[in-house]
Each structure stands twice: as structure tokens, then as C-alpha cells.
Write a protein that holds these residues in place. Sequence first.
Motif, PDB file in Angstrom:
ATOM      1  N   GLY A 174       0.797  -1.216   0.000  1.00 18.00           N
ATOM      2  CA  GLY A 174       0.000   0.000   0.000  1.00 18.00           C
ATOM      3  C   GLY A 174       0.832   1.268   0.000  1.00 18.00           C
ATOM      4  N   ILE A 175       2.106   1.165   0.373  1.00 18.82           N
ATOM      5  CA  ILE A 175       2.960   2.354   0.404  1.00 18.82           C
ATOM      6  C   ILE A 175       3.178   2.911  -1.001  1.00 18.82           C
ATOM      7  CG2 ILE A 175       5.245   3.235   1.039  1.00 18.82           C
ATOM      8  CD1 ILE A 175       5.340   1.177   3.267  1.00 18.82           C
ATOM      9  N   ASP A 176       3.138   2.036  -2.005  1.00 17.08           N
ATOM     10  CA  ASP A 176       3.375   2.490  -3.382  1.00 17.08           C
ATOM     11  C   ASP A 176       2.426   3.606  -3.785  1.00 17.08           C
ATOM     12  OD1 ASP A 176       5.384   0.622  -3.635  1.00 17.08           O
ATOM     13  OD2 ASP A 176       4.120  -0.870  -4.629  1.00 17.08           O
ATOM     14  N   ALA A 177       1.170   3.507  -3.356  1.00 17.30           N
ATOM     15  CA  ALA A 177       0.180   4.511  -3.741  1.00 17.30           C
ATOM     16  C   ALA A 177       0.290   5.779  -2.907  1.00 17.30           C
ATOM     17  CB  ALA A 177      -1.225   3.919  -3.608  1.00 17.30           C
ATOM     18  N   VAL A 178       0.767   5.664  -1.684  1.00 14.78           N
ATOM     19  CA  VAL A 178       0.810   6.824  -0.787  1.00 14.78           C
ATOM     20  C   VAL A 178       2.092   7.632  -0.963  1.00 14.78           C
ATOM     21  CG1 VAL A 178       0.748   7.549   1.637  1.00 14.78           C
ATOM     22  CG2 VAL A 178      -0.620   5.595   0.896  1.00 14.78           C
ATOM     23  N   GLU A 179       3.197   6.979  -1.256  1.00 16.88           N
ATOM     24  CA  GLU A 179       4.494   7.652  -1.290  1.00 16.88           C
ATOM     25  C   GLU A 179       4.530   8.876  -2.205  1.00 16.88           C
ATOM     26  OE1 GLU A 179       8.982   6.109  -0.893  1.00 16.88           O
ATOM     27  OE2 GLU A 179       7.933   5.369  -2.673  1.00 16.88           O
ATOM     28  N   PRO A 180       3.918   8.859  -3.397  1.00 19.70           N
ATOM     29  CA  PRO A 180       3.955  10.061  -4.239  1.00 19.70           C
ATOM     30  C   PRO A 180       3.234  11.262  -3.638  1.00 19.70           C
ATOM     31  CG  PRO A 180       3.420   8.123  -5.554  1.00 19.70           C
ATOM     32  CD  PRO A 180       3.326   7.708  -4.119  1.00 19.70           C
ATOM     33  N   THR A 181       2.360  11.045  -2.676  1.00 19.93           N
ATOM     34  CA  THR A 181       1.618  12.146  -2.052  1.00 19.93           C
ATOM     35  C   THR A 181       2.276  12.643  -0.774  1.00 19.93           C
ATOM     36  OG1 THR A 181       0.179  10.825  -0.579  1.00 19.93           O
ATOM     37  CG2 THR A 181      -0.472  11.010  -2.901  1.00 19.93           C
ATOM     38  N   GLN A 222      -3.772   4.164  20.895  1.00 17.30           N
ATOM     39  CA  GLN A 222      -4.334   5.207  20.041  1.00 17.30           C
ATOM     40  C   GLN A 222      -3.358   5.452  18.891  1.00 17.30           C
ATOM     41  OE1 GLN A 222      -4.118   9.306  21.474  1.00 17.30           O
ATOM     42  NE2 GLN A 222      -6.225   9.663  20.831  1.00 17.30           N
ATOM     43  N   ILE A 223      -3.889   5.602  17.682  1.00 14.29           N
ATOM     44  CA  ILE A 223      -3.082   5.873  16.499  1.00 14.29           C
ATOM     45  C   ILE A 223      -3.617   7.132  15.830  1.00 14.29           C
ATOM     46  CG2 ILE A 223      -2.303   5.005  14.260  1.00 14.29           C
ATOM     47  CD1 ILE A 223      -2.966   2.163  15.316  1.00 14.29           C
ATOM     48  N   LEU A 224      -2.719   8.058  15.498  1.00  7.66           N
ATOM     49  CA  LEU A 224      -3.070   9.234  14.719  1.00  7.66           C
ATOM     50  C   LEU A 224      -2.187   9.269  13.479  1.00  7.66           C
ATOM     51  CD1 LEU A 224      -2.990  10.231  18.000  1.00  7.66           C
ATOM     52  CD2 LEU A 224      -4.173  12.147  16.934  1.00  7.66           C
ATOM     53  N   VAL A 225      -2.794   9.406  12.308  1.00  5.31           N
ATOM     54  CA  VAL A 225      -2.024   9.400  11.074  1.00  5.31           C
ATOM     55  C   VAL A 225      -2.775  10.182  10.009  1.00  5.31           C
ATOM     56  CG1 VAL A 225      -3.047   7.237  10.224  1.00  5.31           C
ATOM     57  CG2 VAL A 225      -0.734   7.890   9.483  1.00  5.31           C
ATOM     58  N   GLY A 226      -2.031  10.817   9.110  1.00  4.19           N
ATOM     59  CA  GLY A 226      -2.624  11.527   7.985  1.00  4.19           C
ATOM     60  C   GLY A 226      -2.631  10.678   6.738  1.00  4.19           C
ATOM     61  N   THR A 227      -3.413  11.081   5.757  1.00  2.00           N
ATOM     62  CA  THR A 227      -3.534  10.280   4.539  1.00  2.00           C
ATOM     63  C   THR A 227      -2.407  10.549   3.547  1.00  2.00           C
ATOM     64  OG1 THR A 227      -5.005  11.931   3.531  1.00  2.00           O
ATOM     65  CG2 THR A 227      -6.039  10.112   4.735  1.00  2.00           C
ATOM     66  N   ARG A 228      -1.579  11.577   3.793  1.00  2.00           N
ATOM     67  CA  ARG A 228      -0.416  11.849   2.937  1.00  2.00           C
ATOM     68  C   ARG A 228       0.856  11.486   3.691  1.00  2.00           C
ATOM     69  NH1 ARG A 228      -0.547  17.837   1.353  1.00  2.00           N
ATOM     70  NH2 ARG A 228       1.124  17.182  -0.071  1.00  2.00           N
ATOM     71  N   ASP A 229       0.922  10.252   4.143  1.00  2.00           N
ATOM     72  CA  ASP A 229       1.981   9.801   5.050  1.00  2.00           C
ATOM     73  C   ASP A 229       2.269   8.339   4.730  1.00  2.00           C
ATOM     74  OD1 ASP A 229       3.475   8.876   7.259  1.00  2.00           O
ATOM     75  OD2 ASP A 229       2.440  10.195   8.653  1.00  2.00           O
ATOM     76  N   ILE A 230       3.523   8.000   4.442  1.00  2.02           N
ATOM     77  CA  ILE A 230       3.825   6.620   4.060  1.00  2.02           C
ATOM     78  C   ILE A 230       3.669   5.631   5.209  1.00  2.02           C
ATOM     79  CG2 ILE A 230       5.325   7.323   2.174  1.00  2.02           C
ATOM     80  CD1 ILE A 230       7.725   6.467   3.902  1.00  2.02           C
TER      81      ILE A 230
END
Length: 282
Positions: A174-181, A222-230
Motif C-alpha cells: 500500500g505504500i506504493d500509492a501513498v508515497e507520491p503524495t 491510540q493511532i493518529l495518522v494523515g492520509t499523505r503519510d507513508i
Amino acid sequence: MVSWQMNGVAHVMRLVYRRRFVTEAAGIRTLNRPKGPSAPPKAIRRRWNVTTTSVNGFDVHRIGRADKAVVYLHGGAYTSEIVRQHWSLVDFLAARTGFEVHVPIYGLSPEHHGLEALGLVTEVVRGLGKPCYLVGDSAGGGLAMLTAQALKGDGINGFTMIAPWLDLTMSNPGIDAVEPTDPWLYRAGLRPIADAWTGGLPLDDPRLSPIHGDLDGLPPMQILVGTRDITLPDCRLLRDKAGGEVTYHEQEGAIHVYPLLPVPEAKAGRRAIVEHIRATVA
């Protein structure tokens, strides 16, 4: 969406930080650059009673004094020192929870390795003798989970991970799709840093990459993460695999460790962390 023009600060941070990881050569330069100071800044010392002890030969700073404790583990890909954004969160946690905050200054790669850091943090937690909650961002988030796994939750009421580095292999497809962002992090530059942190162990050793470890019996996380984050794909994987209680926050459009940054999303993220601590620590 994240505003990169907020006083110009976040935009500058993005440009400076991304250069550290954009290529393998950049990652090696980051790994080998001199480390900066790690002592609490003057603003922290003016506001709080700060004491420093040595555990396993490393400094551990305590901010404030209370009958409950937060242990904060800073990020920086296990090779960069604690910086003012981390200390700002430490200050916020101490003020908003009323807990004392312990900040172990674990050794950084390439001079130090993962098992050494894990040994330090587990020793700090064991020595507290009071209710404890772990907070970590990025690499520190991974270290927080490793500590909870190593201690089987003993002495730990809960933990928060902000965009944690859960898998040093970074092999999640799944990192392949997120890394460019992701405007900050690239696997090319992180790979030599991950290799240095292992101390010769495999990257997927569960004492280094917590997503490969035992997920049963953990305290509330608890986990906090953004959608533009590998780190996003592994955060989602952990959310789906974890056997215990998970509170999951996914911020649309946000970048890596957004609660630490001068961006609009940070306020809600920090508030969520404090609420989880208060609800979890008896």
C-alpha cells in the motif's frame, strides 16, 4: 487540506526535511551528520521544574512532578535528535494532563541500535513505580509499541502512536500509492537508516518492527495518522490486526506527524491525545 503557507513555517519545514530522505545518498548523509543538542530548551526550564537522571548511561529528563507519568519518545527516524517541535508537545502534555513527563534521550544510529533503545525505555518504565502512559511520534511511536510488547503492558496503562514507524522493511504494498503524495518521507532515504538501526538483526525482527510482534494483550492504544503519510498503510494494517482496544484517527490530507506541526489539524490531534490519556490512566 494542509496549508503550507501558514506563516511560511510548514512550507520551509517540508523543503528542508524532504531533502534528508529523497535518495539513498541523502539518507546516508542524514545518518552520518553530527547530532545536535538534546537538553530541554530554556523555555521548558523556565516553565517547569526539570530534573535529569541517567539510566543505562543515557539522560532521562523529567518535566514537572506528579503521581502519574507520561513517557514521551521523540521521532526522527532513529537518527535525528529531539527538536523544538517535540519539546512543544512535551510542554502541552505536561500542562494539559497534569502528569509529569519523562523524556528518555535514547542513543541514535549509527552509533546506537534498536535493542539498546528498547532496553533503555523498558528500564525507565520499570523504574517509575506509578501509573504510566507512553506517547511517541514516528520512530518514537514504533518504540512505544515495542516497549508495550516487551513489557506485556505491565506498568503501562495505554499508549499513543503518532504516525508510527511500525515496520522497518517498509514492504507493505500500500505504500506504493501513498508515497507520491507524501511531501516528506521516501523509502529510498529511509532504507540505509533502517539498516543501521538493526544492529545486524533482520529488519522484520519483532523487537525492531512491532507490527511483526505479538499483538495480543496490549494496553489500549491510540493511532493518529494523515492520509499523505507513508506510515498510513501500516497504521491501517495494525488497526485491522490488533487484538486489543484501538482508537484510530485518520486525518484526510494531513502529512507526517501532523499534531506536532503548525497546521490547523494539529489542535484537534493534540486534544485527542490528551483525552485518551485522561480516559485511560486511572
